[in-house]
Design a protein around this motif. Sequence first.
Motif, PDB file in Angstrom:
ATOM      1  N   ILE A 136       5.694  -2.957  16.565  1.00 25.73           N
ATOM      2  CA  ILE A 136       5.883  -3.560  15.247  1.00 25.73           C
ATOM      3  C   ILE A 136       6.125  -2.465  14.216  1.00 25.73           C
ATOM      4  O   ILE A 136       5.463  -1.423  14.231  1.00 25.73           O
ATOM      5  N   ASP A 137       7.064  -2.698  13.323  1.00 22.36           N
ATOM      6  CA  ASP A 137       7.331  -1.784  12.217  1.00 22.36           C
ATOM      7  C   ASP A 137       6.447  -2.149  11.027  1.00 22.36           C
ATOM      8  O   ASP A 137       6.426  -3.299  10.583  1.00 22.36           O
ATOM      9  N   ALA A 138       5.728  -1.172  10.506  1.00 20.51           N
ATOM     10  CA  ALA A 138       4.862  -1.391   9.345  1.00 20.51           C
ATOM     11  C   ALA A 138       5.677  -1.307   8.057  1.00 20.51           C
ATOM     12  O   ALA A 138       6.488  -0.394   7.878  1.00 20.51           O
ATOM     13  N   LEU A 139       5.449  -2.266   7.162  1.00 20.31           N
ATOM     14  CA  LEU A 139       6.117  -2.312   5.867  1.00 20.31           C
ATOM     15  C   LEU A 139       5.063  -2.298   4.765  1.00 20.31           C
ATOM     16  O   LEU A 139       3.923  -2.680   4.980  1.00 20.31           O
ATOM     17  N   ILE A 140       5.467  -1.877   3.580  1.00 26.07           N
ATOM     18  CA  ILE A 140       4.593  -1.938   2.414  1.00 26.07           C
ATOM     19  C   ILE A 140       5.271  -2.805   1.360  1.00 26.07           C
ATOM     20  O   ILE A 140       6.478  -2.687   1.130  1.00 26.07           O
ATOM     21  N   GLU A 141       4.491  -3.693   0.743  1.00 26.02           N
ATOM     22  CA  GLU A 141       5.048  -4.580  -0.275  1.00 26.02           C
ATOM     23  C   GLU A 141       4.467  -4.258  -1.646  1.00 26.02           C
ATOM     24  O   GLU A 141       3.246  -4.339  -1.831  1.00 26.02           O
ATOM     25  N   PRO A 142       5.296  -3.906  -2.613  1.00 28.93           N
ATOM     26  CA  PRO A 142       4.814  -3.787  -3.984  1.00 28.93           C
ATOM     27  C   PRO A 142       4.474  -5.178  -4.520  1.00 28.93           C
ATOM     28  O   PRO A 142       5.263  -6.114  -4.372  1.00 28.93           O
ATOM     29  N   VAL A 143       3.306  -5.301  -5.128  1.00 32.23           N
ATOM     30  CA  VAL A 143       2.834  -6.576  -5.672  1.00 32.23           C
ATOM     31  C   VAL A 143       2.449  -6.360  -7.123  1.00 32.23           C
ATOM     32  O   VAL A 143       1.683  -5.437  -7.436  1.00 32.23           O
ATOM     33  N   TRP A 144       2.957  -7.189  -7.990  1.00 30.29           N
ATOM     34  CA  TRP A 144       2.786  -6.997  -9.431  1.00 30.29           C
ATOM     35  C   TRP A 144       1.334  -6.816  -9.829  1.00 30.29           C
ATOM     36  O   TRP A 144       1.005  -5.987 -10.668  1.00 30.29           O
ATOM     37  N   GLU A 159       5.992   8.288   1.488  1.00 35.08           N
ATOM     38  CA  GLU A 159       6.209   9.727   1.632  1.00 35.08           C
ATOM     39  C   GLU A 159       4.890  10.472   1.744  1.00 35.08           C
ATOM     40  O   GLU A 159       4.757  11.428   2.516  1.00 35.08           O
ATOM     41  N   ALA A 160       3.881  10.047   0.983  1.00 32.85           N
ATOM     42  CA  ALA A 160       2.565  10.681   1.072  1.00 32.85           C
ATOM     43  C   ALA A 160       1.939  10.449   2.444  1.00 32.85           C
ATOM     44  O   ALA A 160       1.200  11.305   2.953  1.00 32.85           O
ATOM     45  N   ALA A 161       2.237   9.291   3.046  1.00 34.69           N
ATOM     46  CA  ALA A 161       1.707   8.989   4.372  1.00 34.69           C
ATOM     47  C   ALA A 161       2.423   9.774   5.465  1.00 34.69           C
ATOM     48  O   ALA A 161       1.912   9.896   6.587  1.00 34.69           O
ATOM     49  N   GLY A 162       3.616  10.288   5.157  1.00 34.68           N
ATOM     50  CA  GLY A 162       4.360  11.068   6.129  1.00 34.68           C
ATOM     51  C   GLY A 162       4.934  10.241   7.263  1.00 34.68           C
ATOM     52  O   GLY A 162       5.043  10.728   8.399  1.00 34.68           O
ATOM     53  N   VAL A 163       5.301   8.982   6.968  1.00 35.11           N
ATOM     54  CA  VAL A 163       5.847   8.111   8.003  1.00 35.11           C
ATOM     55  C   VAL A 163       7.212   7.591   7.559  1.00 35.11           C
ATOM     56  O   VAL A 163       7.575   7.659   6.387  1.00 35.11           O
ATOM     57  N   ASP A 164       7.955   7.064   8.511  1.00 35.51           N
ATOM     58  CA  ASP A 164       9.245   6.446   8.224  1.00 35.51           C
ATOM     59  C   ASP A 164       9.027   4.936   8.214  1.00 35.51           C
ATOM     60  O   ASP A 164       8.955   4.307   9.273  1.00 35.51           O
ATOM     61  N   ALA A 165       8.884   4.366   7.048  1.00 35.57           N
ATOM     62  CA  ALA A 165       8.543   2.950   6.928  1.00 35.57           C
ATOM     63  C   ALA A 165       9.427   2.282   5.894  1.00 35.57           C
ATOM     64  O   ALA A 165      10.060   2.944   5.065  1.00 35.57           O
ATOM     65  N   GLY A 166       9.445   0.963   5.938  1.00 31.77           N
ATOM     66  CA  GLY A 166      10.264   0.190   5.023  1.00 31.77           C
ATOM     67  C   GLY A 166       9.439  -0.510   3.966  1.00 31.77           C
ATOM     68  O   GLY A 166       8.202  -0.521   3.995  1.00 31.77           O
ATOM     69  N   VAL A 167      10.159  -1.118   3.022  1.00 31.87           N
ATOM     70  CA  VAL A 167       9.544  -1.812   1.890  1.00 31.87           C
ATOM     71  C   VAL A 167       9.959  -3.278   1.921  1.00 31.87           C
ATOM     72  O   VAL A 167      11.108  -3.606   2.231  1.00 31.87           O
ATOM     73  N   VAL A 168       9.007  -4.147   1.612  1.00 33.98           N
ATOM     74  CA  VAL A 168       9.307  -5.560   1.383  1.00 33.98           C
ATOM     75  C   VAL A 168       9.621  -5.731  -0.099  1.00 33.98           C
ATOM     76  O   VAL A 168       8.800  -5.403  -0.956  1.00 33.98           O
ATOM     77  N   LEU A 169      10.799  -6.252  -0.392  1.00 35.88           N
ATOM     78  CA  LEU A 169      11.197  -6.495  -1.777  1.00 35.88           C
ATOM     79  C   LEU A 169      11.032  -7.974  -2.081  1.00 35.88           C
ATOM     80  O   LEU A 169      11.867  -8.800  -1.706  1.00 35.88           O
ATOM     81  N   ASP A 170       9.941  -8.317  -2.723  1.00 37.76           N
ATOM     82  CA  ASP A 170       9.709  -9.682  -3.194  1.00 37.76           C
ATOM     83  C   ASP A 170      10.317  -9.776  -4.586  1.00 37.76           C
ATOM     84  O   ASP A 170       9.904  -9.079  -5.505  1.00 37.76           O
ATOM     85  N   CYS A 171      11.310 -10.647  -4.741  1.00 37.49           N
ATOM     86  CA  CYS A 171      12.038 -10.699  -6.009  1.00 37.49           C
ATOM     87  C   CYS A 171      11.127 -11.027  -7.186  1.00 37.49           C
ATOM     88  O   CYS A 171      11.335 -10.517  -8.294  1.00 37.49           O
ATOM     89  N   LEU A 172      10.125 -11.861  -6.972  1.00 40.29           N
ATOM     90  CA  LEU A 172       9.221 -12.179  -8.073  1.00 40.29           C
ATOM     91  C   LEU A 172       8.466 -10.946  -8.531  1.00 40.29           C
ATOM     92  O   LEU A 172       8.403 -10.634  -9.730  1.00 40.29           O
TER      93      LEU A 172
END
Length: 282
Positions: A136-144, A159-172
């Motif tokens: 499974i690929d780990a993602l991080i989601e910015p939440v308001w 970048e601080a974690a030193g991993v190659d990971a993606g972001v969840v873009l929740d439009c809200l």
Amino acid sequence: MTGIPAAFAACARPVSLDCLTALDVCPAEMIRAAARAGFGAVSLWVQAPILPGGKLVTRENAAKVRHALEETGVQVGNLEVFNLNTADPVAAFEPALALGAELGGGTATAIDYGPDRPDIAERFAQFHQLAARHGIDALIEPVWQARIRTMGEAVAMIEAAGVDAGVVLDCLHFVRAGANMAELAAHAHRIAHVQLCDGPATIAPERIGEEATVERLYPGEGAFPLADIVRHVPPTASIGVEVPGRSRSERGIGLDERFAELAEATATLLQMRSAPEENRAC
């Protein structure tokens, strides 16, 4: 299953009906209704706690979920949601990740919801490693409302974690955090999953929590810059819709009708895009 909207069929990956859209509906029923509306994937809540009334996928109901997936051909995309900001060790997430992987989940969303703490990047690195053990690929989601609120903050943490990971873009959450389009463009390559929804241009800050969890608008019903947002979504990213609609449910609009309307609104948005081919998500 109804016919797949043409705009969905043109996507490189199945369009996902994300589970917050029908949080109070049992997962197997949600999967079947999503299939009837033409969605090819769903996200699943596998990790407690979830919002009040939400339906968690567990070992006890996993057989029904698996049967619904096999019956409809719907895929599991994202697994939700893993809050890194707790007192529990990251290893406590392993049972949920293992279950999600067995059901076919390919990504898992982490958030940072809680007080400021210095070890979030370290915990995300651990989560990334744990998820990878299950394919499974780990993602991080910015939440308001959370500690990590923006694309820039999410990328800085990766970048601080030193991993190659993606972001969840929740439009809200993107819009309510200021809709920084320059920041979005700079970090667009990090987008792994986008959650489409719409809303008014402005809203009282004290109402954003309610908006986010129970009352969003279908794409095209509000003022979010959705066309501009989706132009930045890379072709490798998956597209989901996350549109809880308590008022629609209270008006007696059934699940099939709600999902069909949502599919049509989403397909319309995707058809209207005029982005160059290399920037299209589907």
